[in-house]
Scaffold this motif. Structure first.
Motif, PDB file in Angstrom:
ATOM      1  N   CYS A 299     -16.278  44.105 -25.780  1.00 25.70           N
ATOM      2  CA  CYS A 299     -17.190  45.244 -25.547  1.00 25.70           C
ATOM      3  C   CYS A 299     -16.467  46.381 -24.830  1.00 25.70           C
ATOM      4  CB  CYS A 299     -18.403  44.794 -24.747  1.00 25.70           C
ATOM      5  SG  CYS A 299     -19.540  43.713 -25.629  1.00 25.70           S
ATOM      6  N   MET A 349     -26.915  46.151 -26.655  1.00 26.16           N
ATOM      7  CA  MET A 349     -28.080  45.595 -27.349  1.00 26.16           C
ATOM      8  C   MET A 349     -28.973  46.715 -27.882  1.00 26.16           C
ATOM      9  SD  MET A 349     -27.968  42.323 -27.555  1.00 26.16           S
ATOM     10  CE  MET A 349     -29.641  42.067 -28.122  1.00 26.16           C
ATOM     11  N   LYS A 352     -27.308  48.179 -31.042  1.00 21.86           N
ATOM     12  CA  LYS A 352     -26.725  47.100 -31.857  1.00 21.86           C
ATOM     13  C   LYS A 352     -26.621  47.489 -33.327  1.00 21.86           C
ATOM     14  CE  LYS A 352     -27.677  42.299 -33.217  1.00 21.86           C
ATOM     15  NZ  LYS A 352     -28.584  41.138 -33.005  1.00 21.86           N
ATOM     16  N   SER A 356     -23.146  48.132 -35.491  1.00 26.82           N
ATOM     17  CA  SER A 356     -22.816  47.282 -36.644  1.00 26.82           C
ATOM     18  C   SER A 356     -22.491  48.126 -37.868  1.00 26.82           C
ATOM     19  CB  SER A 356     -23.971  46.330 -36.943  1.00 26.82           C
ATOM     20  OG  SER A 356     -24.227  45.482 -35.841  1.00 26.82           O
ATOM     21  N   ILE A 367     -18.855  42.898 -33.495  1.00 24.48           N
ATOM     22  CA  ILE A 367     -19.371  41.807 -32.660  1.00 24.48           C
ATOM     23  C   ILE A 367     -20.079  40.806 -33.558  1.00 24.48           C
ATOM     24  CG2 ILE A 367     -20.905  41.236 -30.743  1.00 24.48           C
ATOM     25  CD1 ILE A 367     -20.412  44.015 -29.640  1.00 24.48           C
ATOM     26  N   PRO A 369     -22.373  37.434 -34.787  1.00 20.75           N
ATOM     27  CA  PRO A 369     -23.731  37.010 -34.411  1.00 20.75           C
ATOM     28  C   PRO A 369     -23.763  36.111 -33.179  1.00 20.75           C
ATOM     29  CG  PRO A 369     -23.450  36.886 -36.788  1.00 20.75           C
ATOM     30  CD  PRO A 369     -22.108  37.225 -36.222  1.00 20.75           C
ATOM     31  N   GLU A 371     -21.703  36.121 -30.794  1.00 20.32           N
ATOM     32  CA  GLU A 371     -21.367  36.933 -29.623  1.00 20.32           C
ATOM     33  C   GLU A 371     -22.558  37.762 -29.168  1.00 20.32           C
ATOM     34  OE1 GLU A 371     -16.557  37.560 -30.243  1.00 20.32           O
ATOM     35  OE2 GLU A 371     -17.946  38.886 -31.302  1.00 20.32           O
ATOM     36  N   TRP A 372     -23.341  38.226 -30.131  1.00 17.61           N
ATOM     37  CA  TRP A 372     -24.583  38.913 -29.761  1.00 17.61           C
ATOM     38  C   TRP A 372     -25.502  37.965 -29.000  1.00 17.61           C
ATOM     39  CZ3 TRP A 372     -24.816  43.821 -29.442  1.00 17.61           C
ATOM     40  CH2 TRP A 372     -24.184  44.665 -30.356  1.00 17.61           C
ATOM     41  N   LYS A 373     -25.491  36.689 -29.383  1.00 21.22           N
ATOM     42  CA  LYS A 373     -26.322  35.696 -28.694  1.00 21.22           C
ATOM     43  C   LYS A 373     -25.852  35.513 -27.257  1.00 21.22           C
ATOM     44  CE  LYS A 373     -29.589  32.630 -28.577  1.00 21.22           C
ATOM     45  NZ  LYS A 373     -31.007  33.058 -28.665  1.00 21.22           N
ATOM     46  N   ILE A 375     -24.365  37.808 -25.435  1.00 20.82           N
ATOM     47  CA  ILE A 375     -24.797  39.012 -24.719  1.00 20.82           C
ATOM     48  C   ILE A 375     -26.274  38.913 -24.347  1.00 20.82           C
ATOM     49  CG2 ILE A 375     -25.200  41.497 -24.952  1.00 20.82           C
ATOM     50  CD1 ILE A 375     -22.674  41.643 -26.665  1.00 20.82           C
ATOM     51  N   GLU A 376     -27.085  38.448 -25.266  1.00 21.68           N
ATOM     52  CA  GLU A 376     -28.517  38.330 -25.024  1.00 21.68           C
ATOM     53  C   GLU A 376     -28.800  37.342 -23.889  1.00 21.68           C
ATOM     54  OE1 GLU A 376     -32.592  37.221 -27.519  1.00 21.68           O
ATOM     55  OE2 GLU A 376     -30.675  37.432 -28.570  1.00 21.68           O
TER      56      GLU A 376
END
Length: 640
Positions: A299, A349, A352, A356, A367, A369, A371-373, A375-376
């Motif tokens: 990031c 987020m 996002k 993308s 990033i 999927p 990795e998004w999880k 972050i969340e």
């Protein structure tokens, strides 16, 4: 032909004279019928005759002249004068002199403007040479043409001496109202100028429960930042303001070993900055898992891509326009900025979808999927910590909120760990975060500076203590009233390290809370305070006890309904101080400190604005005075 012309009779003198028909340069007095010359056809000789021969008529003549002049002025007042007429109007010599004359240095208007300019230099972080700028001088010339301009040397001396001395006297008058004073402190260094400053910010609550934060001093620091020198600096600063060590309730400082040693040598009660400790815990917790650190670095790399390219920023904005989203830029994580990792993840987020789409068309890492999880999940964990940081960084925050907020954060971590999670790495990170958290904040209830302040806050009282701990707190209060120097005024460094041990604090119970992640920390705290386990009232104390009056106050205070979380505890004490004459004095003392050294941090933000690449030769003493005026003059509404 000339003899037949009638003179342009305008003056009232012609009430008493007539023109000689045979000789226009002679006039005849209507009273004595004598003829007088009026060479040049003026009326001066006629007035002199009237004044010397007919004094009564001369008095009537003067009265008529005055009435005529008054009527003329009234007529002119009702007439609109055009700019051309005004320009044509001839000024008298006296008017010309007065118009060109400048105010002297003692003129009240001149002094008022001097003060306003001096304050503007401090408030707006302006260089002293600003007063010699053409734009500034044109403005003053237009607004106050009679103002006599001064140069930078005058204002340097004026601000650093006259303004500072007057304001310092006002500050000294204010801090004398505080029986006990708390302080925040920090050290700041500017690399460009090589200047180091040691700050001292005073916090106190007056008898009327009015709380103030005042910048007392920014001491120049030319030596090494050792604990011995820091202790010497603190003793010097306190002596300058006639503050004895016995009147210092506590010092809030960072966790640096030199600061800790300095406080110990100066025989001052000190506490760690809660927010600093919180940020250290978060940093270590995130670093404990490689997957979180890898996402964080990715990031940061993406953020650097946009921060170094205006073209990339504009392209991202076009994508946001297509998605009907607001223009939001990426946020850079910074190790020295609190909660910056949280803010970076939060911003990612929010943008996002735009990120993308941008990654699909450009050569940057996308990033994934999973990795998004990550972050969340990080946002869910860090959200309460971000709220806690903001709450404790508020200018209205009290040290009494530290124990409730820390216990609430522990509950949050326990709740998170009880829920099933897809990622073991996140669970391990949270577990490590809790271990670090418990280690850093395990001794809060052991320190009466925290425990007593929480107990004396009508929003919390005994809610966060078990009965055994509550009894120990009350015993400490009674002991303190009987012998005020015992708990908080150590006689030696060895004594200072001894703390009141208050075990059996209320441990958080895992899994007892069903709060959703959208509920803010403050709401959760309010729910906890308003839980069904309402307080049981205490019975009346033994009146034969020598401490009966104080014990009675403690019982009545405990049995009173707790204050709502959003209300001001100092206002509650102000209303109820007559009922609690002993406890109210302790509340003034124990509710004075803030939970963090944020006031000093904000002070040095101002110092960073004073020192810039174009102004890095300013002497440290002058910078300290400018900061003193900048932060203290608004407290008194500039009346000093």
């Amino acid at each position: 032909m000339l003899s037949e012309m009638s003179p342009p009779i305008k003056s009232n003198i012609w009430t008493y004279f007539t023109i000689d028909k045979n000789d226009p340069e002679r006039s005849e007095c209507k009273i004595c019928n004598k003829s007088y010359s009026r060479k040049g056809r003026t009326t001066t000789s006629l007035k002199n005759h009237l004044k010397s021969i007919h004094p009564e008529e001369f008095c009537l003549f003067q009265s008529a002249n005055k009435e005529k002049e008054l009527k003329k002025k009234n007529d002119e007042a009702g007439t609109i004068v055009t700019p051309l007429q005004q320009a044509k109007k001839q000024l008298s010599l006296e008017e010309v002199i007065q118009k060109e004359k400048k105010w002297d240095t003692n003129n009240p208007n001149s002094k008022k403007i001097d003060k306003l300019i001096g304050e503007m230099i401090a408030l707006q972080n302006l260089p002293f040479s600003f007063v010699e700028g053409l734009g500034f001088r044109r403005l003053i010339q237009e607004l106050a043409p009679k103002y006599n301009f001064r140069g930078r040397n005058f204002f340097t001396d004026f601000v650093c001496n006259e303004l500072y001395i007057k304001l310092a006297a006002k500050v000294k008058e204010l801090i004398e109202k505080y029986d006990y004073k708390s302080f925040t402190t920090d050290i700041w260094t500017d690399p460009s100028s090589g200047v180091s400053l040691l700050s001292l910010t005073c916090h106190g609550v007056s008898e009327n429960f009015e709380r103030s934060s005042i910048v007392l001093k920014c001491e120049t620091f030319d030596d090494r930042h050792t604990g011995d020198i820091i202790a010497e600096k603190f003793n010097t600063m306190l002596a300058e303001w006639n503050i004895s060590n016995e009147k210092v309730h506590c010092m809030i400082r960072d966790e640096g070993s030199n600061m800790k040693r300095g406080m110990r040598l100066a025989l001052l009660n000190d506490l760690d900055c809660t927010v600093h400790k919180l940020q250290i815990v978060i940093r270590h917790g995130l670093r404990s898992q490689e997957c979180i650190e890898a996402v964080k670095q990715k990031c940061k790399k993406i953020t650097s891509h946009f921060n170094h390219s205006t073209i990339a920023q504009k392209q991202l904005e076009k994508i946001q326009d297509r998605l009907n989203q607001p223009h939001l830029k990426v946020f850079q994580d910074c190790v020295t900025r609190w909660n910056s990792t949280f803010y970076m993840f939060e911003r990612f987020m929010k943008i996002k979808d735009a990120l993308s789409l941008y990654a699909n068309d450009h050569n940057i890492e996308s990033i994934l999927p999973e990795e998004w999880k990550v972050i969340e999940c990080c946002l869910e964990v860090l959200k309460p910590f971000e709220e806690a940081t903001r709450e404790m960084s508020s200018s209205q925050a009290l040290i009494s909120s530290v124990i409730p907020i820390i216990q609430m954060l522990l509950k949050k971590l326990d709740v998170y760990l009880t829920k099933p999670r897809e990622s073991d790495s996140i669970r391990l990170a949270v577990s490590n975060l809790k271990s670090q958290f418990s280690a850093k904040f395990s001794s809060l209830e052991d320190n009466n500076l925290y425990a007593i302040s929480t107990y004396l806050d009508p929003r919390y009282k005994h809610k966060f203590f078990k009965p055994v701990t509550e009894e120990k707190i009350k015993d400490e209060i009674i002991k303190m009233v009987n012998d005020p120097v015992v708990p908080d005024s150590p006689k030696s460094p060895a004594e200072k390290t001894k703390r009141m041990r208050m075990g059996d604090s209320l441990d958080p119970e895992p899994g007892t809370s069903s709060m959703s992640k959208k509920t803010c920390l403050k709401s959760d705290l309010a729910m906890m305070l308003g839980s069904s386990s309402e307080d049981e009232g205490e019975g009346e104390p033994d009146n034969s006890s020598p401490d009966a009056l104080l014990r009675k106050e403690l019982v009545i205070y405990r049995n009173k309904k707790r204050l709502d979380l959003d209300e001001n505890p100092l206002n509650w004490w102000k209303v109820n101080r007559c009922e609690f004459k002993i406890l109210s004095k302790l509340a003034c003392r124990y509710l004075s400190p803030p939970p963090a050294s944020v006031p000093s941090e904000q002070l040095f933000s101002g110092a960073g604005l004073i020192y810039n690449p174009l102004r890095n030769r300013l002497e440290a003493e002058k910078a300290a005075i400018l900061l003193f005026i900048k932060y203290n003059s608004p407290i008194f509404n500039f009346n000093y």
